[in-house]
Write a protein that holds these residues in place. Sequence first.
Motif, PDB file in Angstrom:
ATOM      1  N   LEU A   1       0.836  -1.202   0.000  1.00  0.00           N
ATOM      2  CA  LEU A   1       0.000   0.000   0.000  1.00  0.00           C
ATOM      3  C   LEU A   1       0.873   1.256   0.000  1.00  0.00           C
ATOM      4  N   ASP A   2       0.229   2.397  -0.266  1.00  0.00           N
ATOM      5  CA  ASP A   2       1.010   3.633  -0.401  1.00  0.00           C
ATOM      6  C   ASP A   2       1.508   4.169   0.952  1.00  0.00           C
ATOM      7  N   ASP A   3       1.117   3.553   2.040  1.00  0.00           N
ATOM      8  CA  ASP A   3       1.708   3.935   3.332  1.00  0.00           C
ATOM      9  C   ASP A   3       2.815   2.955   3.738  1.00  0.00           C
ATOM     10  N   GLY A   4       3.182   2.077   2.809  1.00  0.00           N
ATOM     11  CA  GLY A   4       4.271   1.143   3.072  1.00  0.00           C
ATOM     12  C   GLY A   4       3.818  -0.189   3.655  1.00  0.00           C
ATOM     13  N   ARG A   5       2.551  -0.256   4.047  1.00  0.00           N
ATOM     14  CA  ARG A   5       2.046  -1.513   4.609  1.00  0.00           C
ATOM     15  C   ARG A   5       2.033  -2.593   3.535  1.00  0.00           C
ATOM     16  N   ARG A   6       2.412  -3.804   3.933  1.00  0.00           N
ATOM     17  CA  ARG A   6       2.465  -4.918   2.972  1.00  0.00           C
ATOM     18  C   ARG A   6       1.543  -6.020   3.465  1.00  0.00           C
ATOM     19  N   ILE A   7       0.564  -6.369   2.642  1.00  0.00           N
ATOM     20  CA  ILE A   7      -0.407  -7.397   3.024  1.00  0.00           C
ATOM     21  C   ILE A   7      -0.109  -8.654   2.225  1.00  0.00           C
ATOM     22  N   THR A   8       0.298  -9.690   2.928  1.00  0.00           N
ATOM     23  CA  THR A   8       0.643 -10.939   2.264  1.00  0.00           C
ATOM     24  C   THR A   8      -0.501 -11.936   2.423  1.00  0.00           C
ATOM     25  N   LEU A   9      -0.595 -12.868   1.482  1.00  0.00           N
ATOM     26  CA  LEU A   9      -1.560 -13.958   1.628  1.00  0.00           C
ATOM     27  C   LEU A   9      -1.180 -14.815   2.839  1.00  0.00           C
ATOM     28  N   LEU A  10       0.105 -14.957   3.051  1.00  0.00           N
ATOM     29  CA  LEU A  10       0.620 -15.798   4.137  1.00  0.00           C
ATOM     30  C   LEU A  10       0.068 -15.354   5.503  1.00  0.00           C
ATOM     31  N   ASP A  11       0.128 -14.046   5.775  1.00  0.00           N
ATOM     32  CA  ASP A  11      -0.312 -13.543   7.086  1.00  0.00           C
ATOM     33  C   ASP A  11      -1.713 -12.929   7.042  1.00  0.00           C
ATOM     34  N   GLY A  12      -2.030 -12.255   5.933  1.00  0.00           N
ATOM     35  CA  GLY A  12      -3.260 -11.474   5.865  1.00  0.00           C
ATOM     36  C   GLY A  12      -4.525 -12.309   5.757  1.00  0.00           C
ATOM     37  N   TRP A  13      -4.429 -13.507   5.180  1.00  0.00           N
ATOM     38  CA  TRP A  13      -5.630 -14.345   5.012  1.00  0.00           C
ATOM     39  C   TRP A  13      -6.268 -14.640   6.358  1.00  0.00           C
ATOM     40  N   LYS A  14      -5.429 -14.766   7.382  1.00  0.00           N
ATOM     41  CA  LYS A  14      -5.935 -14.961   8.743  1.00  0.00           C
ATOM     42  C   LYS A  14      -5.526 -13.782   9.616  1.00  0.00           C
ATOM     43  N   GLY A  15      -5.386 -12.620   9.010  1.00  0.00           N
ATOM     44  CA  GLY A  15      -4.888 -11.444   9.714  1.00  0.00           C
ATOM     45  C   GLY A  15      -5.994 -10.611  10.327  1.00  0.00           C
ATOM     46  N   SER A  16      -5.783  -9.304  10.351  1.00  0.00           N
ATOM     47  CA  SER A  16      -6.757  -8.387  10.943  1.00  0.00           C
ATOM     48  C   SER A  16      -8.023  -8.365  10.087  1.00  0.00           C
ATOM     49  N   ASP A  17      -9.111  -7.811  10.672  1.00  0.00           N
ATOM     50  CA  ASP A  17     -10.401  -7.811   9.971  1.00  0.00           C
ATOM     51  C   ASP A  17     -10.307  -7.157   8.601  1.00  0.00           C
ATOM     52  N   ASP A  18      -9.627  -5.994   8.528  1.00  0.00           N
ATOM     53  CA  ASP A  18      -9.581  -5.298   7.236  1.00  0.00           C
ATOM     54  C   ASP A  18      -8.780  -6.096   6.208  1.00  0.00           C
ATOM     55  N   GLU A  19      -7.732  -6.762   6.644  1.00  0.00           N
ATOM     56  CA  GLU A  19      -6.941  -7.593   5.722  1.00  0.00           C
ATOM     57  C   GLU A  19      -7.765  -8.780   5.221  1.00  0.00           C
ATOM     58  N   ARG A  20      -8.475  -9.409   6.134  1.00  0.00           N
ATOM     59  CA  ARG A  20      -9.298 -10.569   5.750  1.00  0.00           C
ATOM     60  C   ARG A  20     -10.379 -10.166   4.756  1.00  0.00           C
ATOM     61  N   GLU A  21     -11.042  -9.025   5.026  1.00  0.00           N
ATOM     62  CA  GLU A  21     -12.096  -8.568   4.113  1.00  0.00           C
ATOM     63  C   GLU A  21     -11.520  -8.223   2.743  1.00  0.00           C
ATOM     64  N   PHE A  22     -10.394  -7.514   2.758  1.00  0.00           N
ATOM     65  CA  PHE A  22      -9.723  -7.131   1.513  1.00  0.00           C
ATOM     66  C   PHE A  22      -9.393  -8.376   0.680  1.00  0.00           C
ATOM     67  N   LEU A  23      -8.724  -9.333   1.273  1.00  0.00           N
ATOM     68  CA  LEU A  23      -8.268 -10.518   0.531  1.00  0.00           C
ATOM     69  C   LEU A  23      -9.437 -11.406   0.099  1.00  0.00           C
ATOM     70  N   ARG A  24     -10.473 -11.518   0.937  1.00  0.00           N
ATOM     71  CA  ARG A  24     -11.626 -12.340   0.544  1.00  0.00           C
ATOM     72  C   ARG A  24     -12.423 -11.684  -0.577  1.00  0.00           C
ATOM     73  N   THR A  25     -12.472 -10.367  -0.579  1.00  0.00           N
ATOM     74  CA  THR A  25     -13.124  -9.660  -1.686  1.00  0.00           C
ATOM     75  C   THR A  25     -12.365  -9.901  -2.988  1.00  0.00           C
ATOM     76  N   LEU A  26     -11.045  -9.866  -2.923  1.00  0.00           N
ATOM     77  CA  LEU A  26     -10.228 -10.121  -4.118  1.00  0.00           C
ATOM     78  C   LEU A  26     -10.402 -11.559  -4.607  1.00  0.00           C
ATOM     79  N   HIS A  27     -10.501 -12.486  -3.668  1.00  0.00           N
ATOM     80  CA  HIS A  27     -10.700 -13.899  -4.019  1.00  0.00           C
ATOM     81  C   HIS A  27     -12.052 -14.068  -4.723  1.00  0.00           C
ATOM     82  N   ALA A  28     -13.101 -13.477  -4.154  1.00  0.00           N
ATOM     83  CA  ALA A  28     -14.444 -13.602  -4.737  1.00  0.00           C
ATOM     84  C   ALA A  28     -14.488 -12.970  -6.124  1.00  0.00           C
ATOM     85  N   SER A  29     -13.848 -11.832  -6.270  1.00  0.00           N
ATOM     86  CA  SER A  29     -13.828 -11.170  -7.569  1.00  0.00           C
ATOM     87  C   SER A  29     -13.061 -12.008  -8.594  1.00  0.00           C
TER      88      SER A  29
END
Length: 222
Positions: free
Chosen positions: A162-190
């Motif tokens: 992300l543009d603030d330097g945050r890096r969301i990986t499938l490895l950690d984010g899939w079971k990560g914080s709520d916003d990461e989980r929602e983000f990644l599951r939305t991408l999966h569904a799409s």
Amino acid sequence: MALFRALRLLALAAPLLLAACVGGADRPAQRPAAKPQTSAIPAFTSPEARQCIADLGKAGVRFTPLANQEFGGGCSAMDSVKLLDIGTPTSNLGAMTCPLARNFAAWAQNAVRPAARKYLGREVVKIETFGTYSCRNIYGGRSGRLSQHASANAVDVSAFVLDDGRRITLLDGWKGSDDEREFLRTLHASACKRFGTVLGPDYNAAHHNHFHFDMSGQGYCR
Ligand SMILES: [Zn+2]
């Protein structure tokens, strides 16, 4: 005679042993690299292939059409392109069949960017992948079917920066914080609406750290 027979057995077994040494998940166990050969079949001659190239142009994507390549062992890249600019810098993109490239660019533009804004309030400045073309079997096994990667028909997505330097990986984010989980599951569904086959961390251990997208199948979504 016995020695001869033993040597012969060893010679037969050696390639199998070698292949077994480089096992692993969806990535390693490459087949022996053969010299790529430009195929005698010219690329982008079918109406579908021409349409796909036109679609990529219309989507504002920069790309290089590639000559058809055959790598031996059933591995090839036919009617493929190299994406140069899809609006978001993306790592490790090699040859991709045109329909895969078209759908991947559309996913990046119309799913990744809006989802990052909605769930994370940020812009995605980089999409990280493990790559596209790779001459290997499914799960890197020594036998079995060739992976869709072996025909440049698959891509493995591993992380988003992300543009603030945050890096969301499938490895950690899939079971990560709520916003990461929602983000990644939305991408999966799409992705499931855009690619023939989508495999993610819930599918099996081999996919714990990436999304696999390919153009085989018809909406296989796990
Ligand atoms: Zn894959």
